[in-house]
Design a protein around this motif. Structure first.
Motif, short mmCIF file in Angstrom:
data_model
loop_
_atom_site.label_atom_id
_atom_site.label_comp_id
_atom_site.label_asym_id
_atom_site.label_seq_id
_atom_site.Cartn_x
_atom_site.Cartn_y
_atom_site.Cartn_z
N ARG A 61 -41.43 -8.45 6.14
CA ARG A 61 -42.88 -8.40 5.44
C ARG A 61 -42.91 -8.29 4.11
O ARG A 61 -43.59 -8.82 3.39
N ASN A 83 -43.77 -15.51 13.72
CA ASN A 83 -45.41 -15.08 13.77
C ASN A 83 -45.91 -14.83 12.22
O ASN A 83 -47.10 -15.02 12.00
N MET A 84 -44.89 -13.56 11.83
CA MET A 84 -45.33 -13.36 10.22
C MET A 84 -45.07 -14.59 9.40
O MET A 84 -46.11 -14.66 8.40
N HIS A 134 -36.68 -14.80 15.39
CA HIS A 134 -37.42 -14.06 16.41
C HIS A 134 -38.80 -14.36 16.50
O HIS A 134 -39.43 -14.79 15.42
N ARG A 135 -39.69 -14.35 17.46
CA ARG A 135 -40.74 -14.51 17.87
C ARG A 135 -41.69 -13.71 16.69
O ARG A 135 -42.75 -14.30 16.35
N THR A 136 -41.57 -12.48 16.72
CA THR A 136 -42.15 -11.74 15.83
C THR A 136 -42.07 -12.01 14.28
O THR A 136 -43.04 -12.01 13.57
N GLU A 137 -40.84 -12.56 14.13
CA GLU A 137 -40.60 -13.01 12.52
C GLU A 137 -41.41 -14.23 12.24
O GLU A 137 -42.01 -14.47 11.26
#
Length: 111
Positions: free
Chosen positions: A96, A23-24, A18-21
């Motif tokens: 995270r 990004n991390m 996913h985009r948030t994953e």
């Protein structure tokens, strides 16, 4: 013009980050590149797993692989960081927390 007819039978969806994953992961990757530790990466989206591979040089085996396996989220955790020899460095359901195993290596590399 008519839309193409899908092939009959089950459609196999690919597992993807996913985009948030992403990004991390890319934030961590950028810090390692800035420190001169990592040089290249590759992303694979397969039927059962999404893989982010990290390379020191382009033409070698990955130093680390960050994998997402949603089928394991209720058992061992859907995220895993694997070392060069395939050893599991960290596993869990919180990306995270799983990535912290690599962040510790960054702190040592900078010192």
């Amino acid at each position: 013009m008519n839309a193409p007819t899908p092939f009959p039978g089950k459609q196999h969806a690919q597992v993807a980050f996913h985009r948030t994953e992403l990004n991390m992961i890319l934030s961590l990757y950028g810090r390692f590149v800035a420190a001169g530790e990592w040089r290249d990466y590759g992303i694979s989206h397969l039927k059962d797993v999404a893989v982010f591979s990290v390379f020191r040089r382009t033409a070698e085996h990955p130093m680390y692989r960050i994998e997402k396996r949603p089928a394991l989220r209720l058992k061992q955790g859907q995220y895993v960081v694997l070392g060069m020899e395939g050893q599991i460095l960290k596993r869990g359901n919180d990306l995270r927390q799983v990535l912290r195993v690599l962040e510790r290596k960054l702190i040592r590399a900078v010192d």
